[in-house]
Design an enzyme around this catalytic site. Structure first.
Site, mmCIF file in Angstrom:
data_model
loop_
_atom_site.group_PDB
_atom_site.id
_atom_site.type_symbol
_atom_site.label_atom_id
_atom_site.label_comp_id
_atom_site.label_asym_id
_atom_site.label_seq_id
_atom_site.Cartn_x
_atom_site.Cartn_y
_atom_site.Cartn_z
ATOM 1 C CG ASN A 12 -2.687 -13.933 -1.809
ATOM 2 O OD1 ASN A 12 -2.357 -15.006 -1.510
ATOM 3 N ND2 ASN A 12 -1.741 -12.958 -2.101
ATOM 4 C CE LYS A 14 -0.325 -11.782 1.063
ATOM 5 N NZ LYS A 14 0.466 -10.593 1.210
ATOM 6 C CG HIS A 98 1.788 -11.599 -4.373
ATOM 7 N ND1 HIS A 98 2.604 -11.016 -3.525
ATOM 8 C CD2 HIS A 98 0.468 -10.980 -4.048
ATOM 9 C CE1 HIS A 98 2.142 -10.475 -2.493
ATOM 10 N NE2 HIS A 98 0.744 -10.376 -2.806
ATOM 11 C CD GLU A 100 3.541 -11.537 -0.106
ATOM 12 O OE1 GLU A 100 3.099 -12.763 -0.303
ATOM 13 O OE2 GLU A 100 3.361 -10.529 0.562
ATOM 14 C CD GLU A 170 -1.525 -7.223 -4.348
ATOM 15 O OE1 GLU A 170 -2.532 -7.385 -3.665
ATOM 16 O OE2 GLU A 170 -0.750 -7.928 -4.462
ATOM 17 N N GLY A 176 0.541 -5.758 3.513
ATOM 18 C CA GLY A 176 1.054 -6.201 4.733
ATOM 19 C C GLY A 176 1.677 -5.146 5.867
ATOM 20 C CB SER A 216 -2.917 -2.285 3.968
ATOM 21 O OG SER A 216 -1.740 -2.780 4.400
HETATM 22 P P1 PGA Z 1 -2.380 -7.482 2.686
HETATM 23 O O1 PGA Z 1 -1.728 -8.174 1.197
HETATM 24 O O2 PGA Z 1 -3.882 -7.046 2.211
HETATM 25 O O3 PGA Z 1 -2.219 -8.263 3.738
HETATM 26 O O4 PGA Z 1 -1.610 -6.019 2.434
HETATM 27 C C1 PGA Z 1 -2.340 -8.029 -0.121
HETATM 28 C C2 PGA Z 1 -1.744 -8.953 -1.072
HETATM 29 O O5 PGA Z 1 -0.711 -9.097 -0.840
HETATM 30 O O6 PGA Z 1 -2.327 -9.496 -1.967
#
Ligand code: PGA
Length: 254
Positions: A12, A14, A98, A100, A170, A176, A216
């Site tokens: 992903n 982003k 997601h 976010e 997640e 992140g 992560s």
């Molecule tokens: P990350 O993000 O691997 O940077 O923690 C995962 C995601 O948001 O899909």
């Protein structure tokens, strides 16, 4: 490692990568991952890079995903992107809900379920994201929250559609942050998700659905996470932005 379901690992990206940077990355991934057959490989670039990335991966084992899609087919929806537009670039997967987007775009489970139906109507596969916040986990509400998100986001899907849906667990506190869920924590929630799918659909559907872990994921923790019986892949953010780290996650997972 021998898995009950074929692993699916998706990057992903982003809101990262210009077209030139995106092409650089896929060139590297094609080179590093050409021999991989054990894992379904997916990259989810921003909309602006879908066209060029699509051309680059045409002759490869990498498939294309989008990061969002409108629940509408077309018309007066400024700034939105429809299924037909994604299919033009041979997109196969669409990330939905997601955390976010739940947080910054106020996406609700009801909206996510309408989008999931639209994704299926277009014969694409949704990757539906769910997960609790740190506050919810510490309050002992993980199962309550994830259960509610599952019931809401998957509402209206029939069994065939559910089988073709990918879930991504997640935990928001792991996204992140560099702080991943332990393999045991991930397995516990993944097993709960599969039990919930048995309740909502049936056991044969629950057995077939692939559940990714996200938050992560990196080369150093991929193997332990992927070796859990109910972890069927990963949705990778930060570590999917570099050829080396994304390829190593995949190589370490097989
Ligand atoms: P990350 O993000 O691997 O940077 O923690 C995962 C995601 O948001 O899909």
């Amino acid at each position: 490692m021998q898995k009950e379901r074929k692993l699916i690992i998706a990057g992903n990206w982003k809101m990262n990568k210009t077209v030139a940077e995106a092409l650089d990355l896929v060139h590297g991934l094609k080179r590093e991952l050409a021999a991989i057959k054990e894992v379904d490989l997916v990259v989810c670039p921003p909309f602006t890079a879908l066209c060029e990335v699509s051309r680059q991966i045409l002759d490869s084992n990498i498939r294309l995903g989008a990061q969002n899609m409108s629940e509408q087919n077309g018309g007066a929806y400024t700034g939105e992107i429809s299924a037909v537009m994604l299919k033009e670039f041979s997109v196969r997967y669409v990330i939905l809900g997601h955390s976010e987007r739940r947080q910054h775009q106020a996406e609700t489970d009801a909206l996510i379920s309408r989008k999931a139906l639209a994704v299926h109507a277009a014969a694409l596969k949704p990757i539906v994201c769910i997960g609790e916040t740190l506050q919810e986990r510490e309050a002992g509400k993980t199962e309550e929250v994830v259960g509610r998100q599952l019931r809401g986001s998957l509402a209206g899907l029939n069994k065939e559609q559910m089988q073709e849906t990918i879930l991504a667990y997640e935990p928001v506190w792991a996204i992140g942050t560099g702080r991943n869920a332990t393999p045991e924590q991930a397995q516990e929630v993944h097993a709960f998700i599969r039990r919930t799918l048995t309740e909502l659909f049936d056991s044969s559907v629950a057995k077939r659905v692939r559940i990714q872990y996200g938050g992560s994921v990196k080369p150093s923790n991929a193997r332990d996470l992927m070796s859990q019986p109910d972890v069927d892949g990963a949705l990778v953010g930060g570590a999917s932005l570099e050829t080396r780290s994304f390829s190593d996650i995949i190589k370490n997972s097989i």
